[in-house]
Structure formats: structure tokens, C-alpha cells
Design a protein around this motif. Structure first.
Motif, PDB file in Angstrom:
ATOM      1  N   LYS A  76       0.831  -1.207   0.000  1.00 29.38           N
ATOM      2  CA  LYS A  76       0.000   0.000   0.000  1.00 29.38           C
ATOM      3  C   LYS A  76       0.861   1.250   0.000  1.00 29.38           C
ATOM      4  O   LYS A  76       0.563   2.222  -0.716  1.00 29.38           O
ATOM      5  CB  LYS A  76      -0.924  -0.012   1.224  1.00 29.38           C
ATOM      6  N   HIS A  77       1.934   1.232   0.769  1.00 30.47           N
ATOM      7  CA  HIS A  77       2.817   2.401   0.873  1.00 30.47           C
ATOM      8  C   HIS A  77       3.442   2.751  -0.479  1.00 30.47           C
ATOM      9  O   HIS A  77       3.643   3.927  -0.797  1.00 30.47           O
ATOM     10  CB  HIS A  77       3.907   2.128   1.908  1.00 30.47           C
ATOM     11  N   ASN A  78       3.738   1.732  -1.292  1.00 31.50           N
ATOM     12  CA  ASN A  78       4.414   1.950  -2.574  1.00 31.50           C
ATOM     13  C   ASN A  78       3.462   1.935  -3.775  1.00 31.50           C
ATOM     14  O   ASN A  78       3.911   1.947  -4.924  1.00 31.50           O
ATOM     15  CB  ASN A  78       5.487   0.879  -2.780  1.00 31.50           C
ATOM     16  N   THR A  79       2.168   1.914  -3.512  1.00 27.96           N
ATOM     17  CA  THR A  79       1.189   1.792  -4.597  1.00 27.96           C
ATOM     18  C   THR A  79       1.280   2.935  -5.596  1.00 27.96           C
ATOM     19  O   THR A  79       1.345   2.711  -6.812  1.00 27.96           O
ATOM     20  CB  THR A  79      -0.229   1.710  -4.015  1.00 27.96           C
ATOM     21  N   TYR A  80       1.286   4.178  -5.114  1.00 25.96           N
ATOM     22  CA  TYR A  80       1.296   5.319  -6.020  1.00 25.96           C
ATOM     23  C   TYR A  80       2.615   5.412  -6.797  1.00 25.96           C
ATOM     24  O   TYR A  80       2.631   5.894  -7.943  1.00 25.96           O
ATOM     25  CB  TYR A  80       1.041   6.620  -5.256  1.00 25.96           C
ATOM     26  N   LEU A  81       3.714   4.954  -6.196  1.00 24.67           N
ATOM     27  CA  LEU A  81       4.989   4.908  -6.914  1.00 24.67           C
ATOM     28  C   LEU A  81       4.904   3.933  -8.085  1.00 24.67           C
ATOM     29  O   LEU A  81       5.345   4.252  -9.196  1.00 24.67           O
ATOM     30  CB  LEU A  81       6.119   4.506  -5.962  1.00 24.67           C
ATOM     31  N   LEU A  82       4.331   2.753  -7.847  1.00 27.18           N
ATOM     32  CA  LEU A  82       4.148   1.786  -8.921  1.00 27.18           C
ATOM     33  C   LEU A  82       3.223   2.342 -10.003  1.00 27.18           C
ATOM     34  O   LEU A  82       3.461   2.147 -11.198  1.00 27.18           O
ATOM     35  CB  LEU A  82       3.570   0.480  -8.346  1.00 27.18           C
ATOM     36  N   TYR A  83       2.184   3.024  -9.573  1.00 31.55           N
ATOM     37  CA  TYR A  83       1.245   3.646 -10.508  1.00 31.55           C
ATOM     38  C   TYR A  83       1.974   4.638 -11.416  1.00 31.55           C
ATOM     39  O   TYR A  83       1.791   4.641 -12.641  1.00 31.55           O
ATOM     40  CB  TYR A  83       0.144   4.346  -9.706  1.00 31.55           C
ATOM     41  N   PHE A  84       2.815   5.469 -10.825  1.00 30.91           N
ATOM     42  CA  PHE A  84       3.574   6.457 -11.592  1.00 30.91           C
ATOM     43  C   PHE A  84       4.530   5.775 -12.567  1.00 30.91           C
ATOM     44  O   PHE A  84       4.629   6.179 -13.743  1.00 30.91           O
ATOM     45  CB  PHE A  84       4.355   7.365 -10.630  1.00 30.91           C
ATOM     46  N   ILE A  85       5.240   4.741 -12.120  1.00 27.75           N
ATOM     47  CA  ILE A  85       6.217   4.046 -12.976  1.00 27.75           C
ATOM     48  C   ILE A  85       5.532   3.454 -14.204  1.00 27.75           C
ATOM     49  O   ILE A  85       6.023   3.597 -15.334  1.00 27.75           O
ATOM     50  CB  ILE A  85       6.947   2.944 -12.170  1.00 27.75           C
ATOM     51  N   PHE A  86       4.384   2.811 -14.006  1.00 24.56           N
ATOM     52  CA  PHE A  86       3.734   2.158 -15.140  1.00 24.56           C
ATOM     53  C   PHE A  86       3.041   3.171 -16.055  1.00 24.56           C
ATOM     54  O   PHE A  86       2.908   2.913 -17.255  1.00 24.56           O
ATOM     55  CB  PHE A  86       2.767   1.085 -14.642  1.00 24.56           C
ATOM     56  N   VAL A  88       4.443   6.014 -16.729  1.00 26.57           N
ATOM     57  CA  VAL A  88       5.601   6.440 -17.526  1.00 26.57           C
ATOM     58  C   VAL A  88       5.916   5.412 -18.603  1.00 26.57           C
ATOM     59  O   VAL A  88       6.229   5.766 -19.750  1.00 26.57           O
ATOM     60  CB  VAL A  88       6.824   6.673 -16.615  1.00 26.57           C
ATOM     61  N   LEU A  89       5.838   4.128 -18.260  1.00 27.53           N
ATOM     62  CA  LEU A  89       6.094   3.074 -19.253  1.00 27.53           C
ATOM     63  C   LEU A  89       5.062   3.119 -20.377  1.00 27.53           C
ATOM     64  O   LEU A  89       5.400   2.918 -21.553  1.00 27.53           O
ATOM     65  CB  LEU A  89       6.072   1.701 -18.570  1.00 27.53           C
ATOM     66  N   LEU A  90       3.807   3.390 -20.045  1.00 27.81           N
ATOM     67  CA  LEU A  90       2.773   3.501 -21.070  1.00 27.81           C
ATOM     68  C   LEU A  90       3.008   4.724 -21.958  1.00 27.81           C
ATOM     69  O   LEU A  90       2.819   4.658 -23.180  1.00 27.81           O
ATOM     70  CB  LEU A  90       1.391   3.591 -20.416  1.00 27.81           C
ATOM     71  N   ILE A  91       3.438   5.832 -21.358  1.00 22.25           N
ATOM     72  CA  ILE A  91       3.750   7.030 -22.143  1.00 22.25           C
ATOM     73  C   ILE A  91       4.914   6.751 -23.088  1.00 22.25           C
ATOM     74  O   ILE A  91       4.929   7.173 -24.249  1.00 22.25           O
ATOM     75  CB  ILE A  91       4.063   8.221 -21.214  1.00 22.25           C
ATOM     76  N   GLY A  92       5.900   6.005 -22.592  1.00 23.52           N
ATOM     77  CA  GLY A  92       7.057   5.671 -23.403  1.00 23.52           C
ATOM     78  C   GLY A  92       6.694   4.935 -24.680  1.00 23.52           C
ATOM     79  O   GLY A  92       7.278   5.171 -25.742  1.00 23.52           O
TER      80      GLY A  92
END
Length: 403
Positions: A76-86, A88-92
Motif C-alpha cells: 500500500k505504501h508503494n502503490t502510487y509509486l508503482l502507478y507512476f512508474i507504469f 511512464v512506461l505507457l507514455i514511453g
């Protein structure tokens, strides 16, 4: 006394694993590999995808058990970080040129390729989005002390806000199937989020009426839909072939007519393993249920669907016993994903629903799809492993008596 206290943690660890869930996934894995192996019997493939599926399952199982060790609080603590990373991958995938790392496969640039391994971020984004929605709902309700229509409306807008960006990124990849899956997940999450039905009922009714209107317009005014919604010609071809597959049997309707022929020819008990006769291109992926119908028959098809129903029932039962809303919402969101996948995949093979690129979960061949599903299973195993349970009380009592 020292000996019994040394033995206790091992037993305690073993009983904290959801072995019923592990068993169901193992059964689905065996069925998947068997069906894919049988699909190879037609001689249309040079590679043995069943061996690859075994490797994908082994890697997926390792991922799931590694995630199980991580507590839901850390996830739960790292959920928004994972959300941001993926995100970025979709934008890429949208902005990077076509290269060996971002290849165009089947007309779509939806994968990152690293040698023999291809990763489709949109598949993993489905699981990450469920985590993000679960955190959004739980945090909103945690800090809402006076629940009202306005607070529920705010929660609704938060859910839409978290979902809309990845949905648009995936839709820009012309991946309508995954977009529909996300819509199903959003609906499932909203139903358990605590939002009043005074908000949800009109929205769900409007969505149903809107969908029905689009279908009617497709049937009677297809050019209007093409102009207003910007639907591509190949997407219209899929819809037309769904409505009248035999007219388009040499083109867009080929897969569907062959699927109907395969499932119908299986009759009650099927033709048996590796005795499929109807040729369906790529039948080890999205049309794997056609192999089930032809070789296992009606009885085998029903058994497979019952296994999925048991899985859904088990997960809902688990969610009903959990106190943490974050964990509860994630499980229901994951159930919504599984249910939509099964309904859409099975429905499209028997002409109940239009054809989309949605695989049959845990059965169809594919690394990214399977790994994303196993990631979700890992989170659920983590919830079960770390959630306090009533059945642990006898161990506590035994320890107290020993002391």
C-alpha cells in the motif's frame, strides 16, 4: 518445552498460506499446459508453446510467493509509486520510435522487448490500478468522518480521476479490450467503495443505456458510429463479423465461424486430447476455449467454468472476512477483472459477445497476461498471509498451556 516452541513457527508459517488458492491456480496451470500442448498438435507452429507456458508459470509462481512475503502495508505504501512508474512506461510506448526494444507487434506498439522476453505494461497496469483504487478508497473513507452525498460524490470523482489517465494511455494504443477490463474493475470497486446508490444507480443505468444505444447504432447506422466515435475500420469489421459471421467467414468472421464449428463438433464429451480437427489460427491464445469445447466437450467446458466460479467464490469469501478496506477492495477489484475476462473470452467464442483481444485468465498462452494475473495472486496471498485470522487462536492457546 524449548523443542515445541522451536517447532511452532514452522507450523504457523504453513497455516498462513492460502493453500486452497494455490491448489486452484495449480489445477488451472495443468489445464492450461495440457490445452496448449494439444493446440500444438495441428502442426501450425514450429515452437512448443506449452513448454514456454510452463516456464511462464514457474516464473509467475516465484513472483507470487515473493510478493506474498511483502506485507500489504508495504504494498500500500508503494502503490502510487508503482502507478507512476507504469504510467511512464505507457507514455514511453506512445512517444518512443519503433526499435528492437519497442517493436510493433500485430500492428500495435504495446510491448517492451528484451531479447526473448516481451513485457506488456498495460497488462500489469490493470493490477497496479486496482491497488491504486483500493488505496484511494481506503484513504478517503479513513479520513471522512461525516459521510454524506457530497463526500460520496468526491470519492466517485477520485476513482475516475485515478483511472482516466491510464485508460486514455491504453486506449491510445488501440487496446480496446484492456480498456473495457478497466471499466469492469472500476465498476466492481465502486460497488464496494461505500458510494451511495443514489450516485451509482443513475450512472450504471446510463452506461447500460449508452452501450445498448451504441450497439443499435452499429446495427442500423454504422457510418454514424464511425464518424462520431472514430472507430477504426478493423474494429467495425469485428463488430460486423460478430453480428453476421458467416457473411464474413472468409475475412473478419473466420475465427468466429471456426470457433463455433469447433465447439459444436465437441458435443457432450468432446473428441479427446489432441484430437482437434478444426483449424483456428492462434488457438492457443484468445481462442483457447474453442479447444476446450472441441476436445473436452460440453462437460469439460462446464467443469472449467465451475473451477473459475469456485475461484471467484473463494476470493469473495476471503474478502468478506477481512477488516482492512484496502485489502477488501483489492480482492473485489481482482474478482471483477477475472469475471470480466472469463465472460468476455467465453462469450466471444460462442458469439454472445464481440471478439476482443482478451485472453482466458490462467489458461490462454502469454507471459505478460499470466504474470500480471500471478502478481494479483501474490497480493492476495500476501493479504491472507499477513491478515490476523481466527484459526491462529488455537496455536496461541497451545503456546500459553505449554508455558
Amino acid at each position: 518445552m524449548n523443542y515445541s516452541s522451536r517447532q511452532q513457527p514452522s507450523k504457523h508459517w504453513f497455516r498462513k498460506v492460502d493453500w486452497i488458492l494455490v491448489l486452484v491456480i495449480t489445477v488451472l496451470a495443468i489445464i492450461s499446459v495440457t490445452l496448449i500442448s494439444s493446440a500444438m498438435g495441428g502442426g501450425q507452429y514450429s515452437a512448443n508453446f506449452s513448454i514456454r507456458q510452463i516456464i511462464y508459470y514457474i516464473l509467475g509462481a516465484i513472483m507470487a510467493f515473493l510478493i506474498m512475503i511483502v506485507s500489504p502495508k508495504k504494498i500500500k505504501h508503494n502503490t502510487y509509486l508503482l502507478y507512476f512508474i507504469f504510467c511512464v512506461l505507457l507514455i514511453g510506448l506512445l512517444i518512443l520510435p519503433e526499435t528492437a526494444i519497442t517493436p510493433v507487434i500485430n500492428g500495435a506498439k504495446s510491448w517492451y522487448s528484451f531479447g526473448p522476453i516481451s513485457i506488456q505494461p498495460s497488462e500489469f497496469m490493470k493490477i497496479i490500478l486496482i491497488l491504486a483504487l483500493a488505496k484511494t478508497v481506503s484513504r478517503h473513507n479513513q479520513f471522512t468522518f461525516n459521510k454524506s452525498f457530497q463526500s460520496d460524490l468526491m470519492l466517485f470523482l477520485k476513482i475516475i480521476g485515478v483511472s482516466i489517465f491510464p485508460m486514455l494511455l491504453i486506449l491510445l494504443q488501440n487496446d480496446l479490450g484492456t480498456t473495457l477490463v478497466i471499466c469492469a474493475v472500476i465498476a466492481g470497486v465502486m460497488m464496494v467503495s461505500g458510494i451511495t446508490w443514489r450516485i451509482l444507480a443513475p450512472i450504471f443505468i446510463a452506461a447500460i443505456l449508452g452501450g445498448a444505444s451504441i450497439i443499435l447504432a452499429i446495427i442500423f447506422k454504422p457510418t454514424l458510429i464511425e464518424n462520431l466515435l472514430g472507430i477504426k475500420m478493423y474494429q467495425m469489421g469485428r463488430i460486423n463479423s460478430w453480428l453476421d459471421p458467416y457473411t464474413y467467414s472468409s475475412g473478419d468472421g473466420y475465427h468466429l465461424t471456426e470457433s463455433l464449428k469447433a465447439i459444436g463438433s465437441g458435443q457432450l464429451i468432446g473428441k479427446g486430447y489432441n484430437h482437434g480437427e478444426v483449424y483456428i489460427p492462434e488457438n492457443h491464445t484468445d481462442f483457447i476455449f474453442s479447444v476446450v469445447g472441441e476436445e473436452m466437450g460440453f462437460i469439460g467446458s462446464v467443469v472449467l467454468i465451475l473451477i473459475f466460479l469456485f475461484l471467484v467464490f473463494h476470493l469473495i469469501r476471503l474478502a468478506s472476512k477481512i477488516n482492512s478496506q484496502y485489502n477488501k477492495v483489492f480482492i473485489i477489484g481482482y474478482v471483477s477483472l477475472i469475471v470480466f475476462h472469463v465472460l468476455q473470452n467465453v462469450g466471444m467464442t460462442v458469439q454472445l459477445l464481440p471478439i476482443t483481444g482478451i485472453p482466458l485468465p490462467f489458461i490462454s498462452y502469454g507471459g505478460s497476461s499470466l504474470w500480471s494475473l500471478m502478481t494479483g495472486i501474490g497480493v492476495i496471498l500476501s493479504i491472507y498471509y499477513h491478515e490476523p485470522k481466527r484459526y491462529q487462536e488455537p496455536d496461541t492457546l497451545d503456546t500459553a498451556k505449554t508455558a
